[in-house]
Design an enzyme around this catalytic site. Sequence first.
Site, short mmCIF file in Angstrom:
data_model
loop_
_atom_site.label_atom_id
_atom_site.label_comp_id
_atom_site.label_asym_id
_atom_site.label_seq_id
_atom_site.Cartn_x
_atom_site.Cartn_y
_atom_site.Cartn_z
N SER A 115 0.83 -1.21 0.00
CA SER A 115 0.00 0.00 0.00
C SER A 115 0.87 1.26 0.00
O SER A 115 2.03 1.24 0.41
CB SER A 115 -0.88 0.00 1.24
N GLU A 121 6.30 -0.07 -5.58
CA GLU A 121 5.18 -0.44 -6.45
C GLU A 121 3.96 -0.46 -5.54
O GLU A 121 3.67 -1.46 -4.90
CB GLU A 121 5.50 -1.81 -7.04
N CYS A 123 -3.07 -4.73 -8.46
CA CYS A 123 -2.83 -3.29 -8.35
C CYS A 123 -3.24 -2.60 -9.64
O CYS A 123 -3.47 -1.41 -9.67
CB CYS A 123 -1.39 -2.99 -7.96
C1 UN1 Z 1 0.14 -6.45 -9.24
O1 UN1 Z 1 -1.09 -6.39 -9.20
O2 UN1 Z 1 0.84 -6.21 -8.21
O3 UN1 Z 1 -0.34 -6.18 -15.13
C2 UN1 Z 1 0.89 -6.85 -10.44
C3 UN1 Z 1 -0.83 -7.06 -14.40
C4 UN1 Z 1 0.07 -8.18 -13.94
C5 UN1 Z 1 0.85 -7.76 -12.74
C6 UN1 Z 1 0.05 -7.13 -11.65
N1 UN1 Z 1 0.98 -8.53 -14.99
O4 UN1 Z 1 -2.00 -7.06 -14.07
#
Ligand code: UN1
Length: 508
Positions: free
Chosen positions: A245, A266, A300
């Site tokens: 987060s 990230e 994410c």
């Molecule tokens: C994440 O949600 O932390 O682009 C990574 C995407 C995946 C990676 C997500 N290749 O949805």
Amino acid sequence: MGFAKKEHEFLSAIGLAPENPGGFINGKWKASGPVISTVSPSNNQEIAKVTEVSMEEYEEGLRSCNDAAKTWKSLPAPKRGEIVRQIGDALREKLQHLGKLVSLEMGKILAEGIGEVQEVIDMCDFAVGLSRQLNGSIIPSERPDHMMFEVWNPLGIVGVITAFNFPCAVLGWNACIALVCGNCVVWKGAPTTPLVTIAVTKLIAEVLEKNNLPAAIFTAFCGGAEIGEAIAKDTRIPLVSFTGSSKVGAKVQQIVTERFGKCLLELSGNNALIVMDDADVGLAVRSIFFAAVGTAGQRCTTCRRLYLHESIYQNVLDKLVGLYNQVKIGDPLEEGTLVGPVHTKASRENFEKGISTIKSQGGKILTGGSVIESNGNFVQATIVEIASNASVVKEELFGPVLYVMKFKTLEEAIELNNSVPQGLSSSIFTSKPNTIFKWIGPHGSDCGIVNVNIPTNGAEIGGAFGGEKATGGGREAGSDSWKQYMRRSTCTINYGTELPLAQGINFG
Ligand code: UN1
């Protein structure tokens, strides 16, 4: 003693047992911290037990990793690439089993669990090629008989702290690159996905052992915030890659920066998808469905905000509600299921709290909106019609909740896209070239991922992955992300007999 359930027996094929020490320290599996039960989000029943590491074990792990760093960085980069190639092969062999484990322990559907392991395999392949391309540039020197160029050297140790939603892909993004760049890896996986951490580490450990390399090149810990904090504080770890987060990421950054370490963040996303009046509606609806509902809204990159042009608003919404009403929610390992449970009981409670906040801010639930009564953490895929200035729209609610809003012009849609604190992913659906180029240009989306006619999620590994603003600014996986895992030496060599100074300075 056997596994808690008969159907968990497949776990022994990937080196797991009913009780597992959760630390891989100097080539040995050991741990003497708290014993936890890891559970399936589908029914909250135990899969197996894992012992977390103590702080003493952390220290022992770091000391041996620090020693191993000397050996690993001495190996030529293409030789390191060969080790990563073998890791990719080992993963290929266990793709189905590992994918099933990801699905069982995290709760995503099997196809996505296998897809996640495939993402690590793709990263291995990418990193093998990269191991022969860690090139520096040669720069024209302004001084006669001087040569200027860049040399890229390893950092030493890279700390990788990953989240539950991608328990192995994000390790892959970081570890594959870190390893070919000549760094050892210290990994702390999410506290609720320890079996994935252990199974993946076992495969990597086998490859290192087969090649007579120090096992501590890859050190792994199962544990909680205390271990994460130790990694953030540890001056032996020049780069800390953190996924989680924005709130926790801000703390990690503060701790790491205070000791002049580097951070790769990230963090939270709050991704929008815009559908213009000239869009292919069929393509848009399928994309929104995958982006908002896939992984039960726990990527994410999940689409959380949908901006529809007023002329196609009702049409898109009707189609979408139709799809939502048919979606099969259930056991993620069962064929035909599209949406599994959210990860923990706490995630389920968070969904409930989120829905009541949404209602209190005038949000109208068009479909879904409730938890599903069962022993698992199931919630309904939800669409909410809401005013675009409601404060809840600016926050990341980590579940399958989609906010739908209306707009009139492209400028307005871009402004709305950019109006949240986060800046990870974004997508526009249009058939007009001038809209596309406006969207990707300086007056367009302010995100790290700027898509056209595809979902916000499901990025390929070849591009750099990450986002701006509260998403943290990091870039992982492909493109030139590798540069963050190395230190750059700018070298100027004088091969003449004079000492001309830069900027034409005459010094005595
Ligand atoms: C994440 O949600 O932390 O682009 C990574 C995407 C995946 C990676 C997500 N290749 O949805």
